[in-house]
Design an enzyme around this catalytic site. Sequence first.
Site, PDB file in Angstrom:
ATOM      1  N   ASP A 207       0.836  -1.196   0.000  1.00  0.00           N
ATOM      2  CA  ASP A 207       0.000   0.000   0.000  1.00  0.00           C
ATOM      3  C   ASP A 207       0.873   1.248   0.000  1.00  0.00           C
ATOM      4  OD1 ASP A 207      -2.275  -1.497   0.099  1.00  0.00           O
ATOM      5  OD2 ASP A 207      -2.682  -1.162   2.217  1.00  0.00           O
ATOM      6  N   LYS A 229      -4.544   2.151  -2.483  1.00  0.00           N
ATOM      7  CA  LYS A 229      -5.925   2.623  -2.603  1.00  0.00           C
ATOM      8  C   LYS A 229      -5.929   4.091  -2.184  1.00  0.00           C
ATOM      9  CE  LYS A 229      -8.474  -1.686  -1.615  1.00  0.00           C
ATOM     10  NZ  LYS A 229      -7.368  -2.652  -1.432  1.00  0.00           N
ATOM     11  N   MET A 344      -9.518   7.964   8.458  1.00  0.00           N
ATOM     12  CA  MET A 344     -10.112   8.155   7.125  1.00  0.00           C
ATOM     13  C   MET A 344     -11.283   9.130   7.193  1.00  0.00           C
ATOM     14  SD  MET A 344      -9.972   4.202   5.727  1.00  0.00           S
ATOM     15  CE  MET A 344     -10.903   3.566   7.143  1.00  0.00           C
TER      16      MET A 344
END
Length: 419
Positions: A207, A229, A344
């Site tokens: 990632d 992502k 997030m």
Amino acid sequence: MSATPVDPASGVVYPVGLRLLDREVVVVGGGQVAHRRVAGLLEARARVTVVSPEVTPALEALVGPGAVTWVRRRYEAGDLDGAWYAVAATDDPVVNAAVAEEAERSRVFCARADDRSASSVWTPAVGRQGDLVVGVHGGGDPQRAVGVRDAVLAGLTDGTIRDHAGREAPGGRPGSVVLVGGGPGDPGLITVRGQQAVSQADVVLADHLAPQSLLASLPADVEVIDASKLPRGRYMAQEQINALLVEHARAGKRVVRLKGGDPFVFGRGMEELEACVAAGVPVEVVPGVTSAIGVPGLAGIPVTHRGLTHEFVVVSGHVPPGHPQSLVDWAALGRLRGTIVVLMGVDTAPAIAAALVEHGRAPETPVAVVADGSTPTQHAVRTTLAGLGKTLADEGIRPPAVWVVGEVVRLTAGLAHPR
């Protein structure tokens, strides 16, 4: 104890690995030295008896579950009956000498902690990497042995010493997958096991939040696949990631899925684990330092504090309150008195703050936002629930960022230079 070089007349040390599984070992003494020796003996799964009027709290904690038998008195002749190995680790040289003499008569090897010259065995500096054991004798100098051991272990961990046999899949057996939590970004915060797995990998699916510098140190023959992502941007579908893990493992490769934080804290690690299990691929999970705790901690913010908060909740803010895909009970969170950590949740922060105030949190509740946690550009801003949206806009905060709600935020007010 001063370091004493090996006397050539005494012969050199003959290195040997003792297999002490279910064999009786007697440790005389109950202090810190005895505790260290017992810890290593238990790792070898020996049956350990400690003879001492008193023991350290850590040793006493091993007695309750039955891992250690404690004879609560001073050493007596005959205590080594039936022993395969003995350790004399009291602070009394007379007692240690008596233990060593009994061991000599009984032909039991004995490590005497206070006098190496009177020991029939010297304990090496030992380190372990999985099933690989490193033992170093330093010619009579314990610190020299420790230094060499640590250097070898560091080399095995970062890949500068290559365990080629350990990387191979013997007999053509299928490869394997290791799901590694890389921590919040600083390569120094990955676990030892995680770094070892990366150094031994044939394929790494990484990632963008994983420690990127670890990838730069990999040999050229290691395949690195970008499985990032990006928030509201480009990404590799989870189904494709799962398929790649299985495909490369079935080709006999050692595959590492290197993720930021912890694989099981909003990391979709369970989906990858299930895919490997369903395909019959051996899989291991290596936990990581989650940014939910690690990033606030690096900024000097504890998620709990005695007398201030008895709970903390970690929430995904990737969808706002009221969104049909949201699984969060925002009303319940608004009633909490403890700490809330939001991951997030940069774009959705204004909506989340409004929901928390609507359901009971005071508008003046302190909030800290830590951006780029654990990296050289880490910075923190402080505000309130009422001012959160404006603060994020004014400061230009972008992901990755962690924000913390609660009275614990006030505890950093006296820090001159929080990271």
